[in-house]
Design a protein around this motif. Structure first.
Motif, PDB file in Angstrom:
ATOM      1  N   ARG A  91       0.755  -1.123  -0.185  1.00  0.00           N
ATOM      2  CA  ARG A  91       0.099  -0.020   0.053  1.00  0.00           C
ATOM      3  C   ARG A  91       0.728   1.157  -0.016  1.00  0.00           C
ATOM      4  O   ARG A  91       0.526   2.225  -0.319  1.00  0.00           O
ATOM      5  N   SER A  92       2.014   1.100   0.517  1.00  0.00           N
ATOM      6  CA  SER A  92       3.005   2.413   0.588  1.00  0.00           C
ATOM      7  C   SER A  92       3.806   2.524  -0.578  1.00  0.00           C
ATOM      8  O   SER A  92       4.385   3.430  -0.571  1.00  0.00           O
ATOM      9  N   TYR A  93       3.559   1.678  -1.836  1.00  0.00           N
ATOM     10  CA  TYR A  93       4.470   1.787  -2.848  1.00  0.00           C
ATOM     11  C   TYR A  93       4.516   3.023  -3.726  1.00  0.00           C
ATOM     12  O   TYR A  93       5.442   3.839  -3.985  1.00  0.00           O
ATOM     13  N   LYS A  94       3.060   3.303  -3.669  1.00  0.00           N
ATOM     14  CA  LYS A  94       3.000   4.636  -4.479  1.00  0.00           C
ATOM     15  C   LYS A  94       3.595   5.955  -3.616  1.00  0.00           C
ATOM     16  O   LYS A  94       4.171   6.715  -4.374  1.00  0.00           O
ATOM     17  N   ARG A  95       3.542   6.041  -2.422  1.00  0.00           N
ATOM     18  CA  ARG A  95       3.889   7.154  -1.627  1.00  0.00           C
ATOM     19  C   ARG A  95       5.425   7.244  -1.612  1.00  0.00           C
ATOM     20  O   ARG A  95       6.112   7.907  -1.799  1.00  0.00           O
ATOM     21  N   LYS A  97       7.271   5.921  -4.242  1.00  0.00           N
ATOM     22  CA  LYS A  97       7.822   6.101  -5.583  1.00  0.00           C
ATOM     23  C   LYS A  97       7.659   7.523  -5.738  1.00  0.00           C
ATOM     24  O   LYS A  97       8.296   7.902  -6.686  1.00  0.00           O
ATOM     25  N   LYS A  98       6.912   8.535  -5.152  1.00  0.00           N
ATOM     26  CA  LYS A  98       6.748   9.720  -5.355  1.00  0.00           C
ATOM     27  C   LYS A  98       7.938  10.327  -4.653  1.00  0.00           C
ATOM     28  O   LYS A  98       8.283  11.463  -5.288  1.00  0.00           O
ATOM     29  N   SER A 127       4.980  15.370  -0.498  1.00  0.00           N
ATOM     30  CA  SER A 127       5.041  13.924  -1.411  1.00  0.00           C
ATOM     31  C   SER A 127       6.212  13.445  -1.967  1.00  0.00           C
ATOM     32  O   SER A 127       6.654  12.376  -2.205  1.00  0.00           O
TER      33      SER A 127
END
Length: 328
Positions: A91-95, A97-98, A127
């Motif tokens: 779930r934390s991958y998108k955060r 990646k930013k 972010s």
């Protein structure tokens, strides 16, 4: 190595794509843009040496990256941008990646060991900026982006183009934030000449729309920039854009590397002609050894009838590297 901090007294716009997309501005300044701005400004002070200096600048620059007070941010090493996450952490991958920028205190561990950033270990601002836990600045944003409607004009004659509106984005920095860059010089005379040109550039503005009061800054030397690993062992990380020189090539020169490539274009100031496009490795790219890079002539060849380039046009693709502290 010298460190220069730029404190902006006006917003700025830097278009990295060179395709008239004024609706987005970079929030930092690439090394080739900074080098070209210095060279062209220096030419106003010493016009007789302008062509020679443009073809072989007497300095080597990193790109200009964000800072806040005494915290300096470095580009995230590209070798750390593909984390192996457990199922519960997906779930934390998108955060994760930013995150594009790491405070200098975090950077060595990420660069040397391939440490994957854990959100529980860092504070994240806007972010994209990561700092050690508990050191988050007491501000929500280091910069803000503002868009304003503009009417397009003809580059050849400056006449307005009726009905052609576009959005023009500008970047405003917090009063305690700005951009910094690193520099190498051959001798003190080169440094003094460079600083004179930098002062004039600050008064003239950098980026687009300078005639409307954009891009102005003051500069100062920074004596608190942290010591970073040397480039003599292990992987090295690029702090500039790089166009490899012929001597950089070998059969295994990209073995074990992590890199992105960008295409650089743009216009010749005041003449409405496009530079030739050039592909370059981006900041944060990692290699097993430093690449010298090269200055490339990008003077356009397909001129409209009756027009020529007023002078040779160059793009600075020389490499500025720091070590990672890792062992090959």
């Amino acid at each position: 190595m010298d460190c220069y901090k730029l404190k902006f007294t006006a917003p700025f716009h830097v278009d990295s794509r060179g395709n008239n997309f004024y609706d987005e501005s970079e929030v930092f300044i690439h090394s080739d843009t900074l080098s070209a701005a210095i060279v062209s400004t220096w030419a106003l002070l010493e016009p007789n040496a302008a062509t020679e200096r443009a073809a072989s600048p007497p300095f080597l620059l990193s790109s200009a990256f964000p800072y806040f007070r005494r915290t300096y941010f470095l580009p995230r090493p590209l070798g750390s941008t593909a984390p192996a996450l457990s199922d519960e952490n997906l779930r934390s991958y998108k955060r994760l990646k930013k995150i594009q920028w790491l405070a200098s205190e975090l950077w060595p561990a990420v660069a040397a060991d391939g440490w994957q950033i854990k959100l529980d270990d860092v504070d994240v601002v806007q972010s994209t900026l990561a700092l050690p836990k508990g050191t988050c600045p007491q501000t929500e944003k280091l910069w803000a982006q503002e868009g304003r409607p503009r009417l397009a004009t003809d580059r050849a004659n400056g006449a307005p183009l009726e009905g052609q509106l576009f959005n023009f984005e500008r970047v405003h920095f917090d009063t305690e934030a700005g951009l910094y860059f690193l520099a190498h010089f051959g001798d003190d005379n080169d440094r003094k000449g460079f600083e004179g040109a930098l002062s004039l550039l600050g008064d003239s503005g950098i980026g687009a729309d300078r005639s409307n009061g954009n891009g102005f800054f003051h500069w100062q030397k920074a004596d608190d920039f942290p010591e970073l690993p040397a480039t003599d062992t292990g992987l090295v990380t690029a702090l500039s854009l790089i166009n490899p020189a012929p001597e950089d090539f070998s059969d295994t020169w990209l073995e074990g590397s992590s890199y992105n490539i960008t295409s650089r274009g743009g216009w010749i100031a005041h003449h409405g002609l496009r530079r030739l496009r050039l592909r370059m490795f981006t900041e944060g790219s990692q290699f097993r050894r430093s690449l010298a890079g090269q200055v490339v002539e990008v003077t356009p060849t397909n001129f409209p009838e009756g027009r020529t380039s007023p002078y040779p046009i160059y793009r600075d693709g020389r490499g500025f590297f720091i070590g990672t502290g890792s062992v090959s």
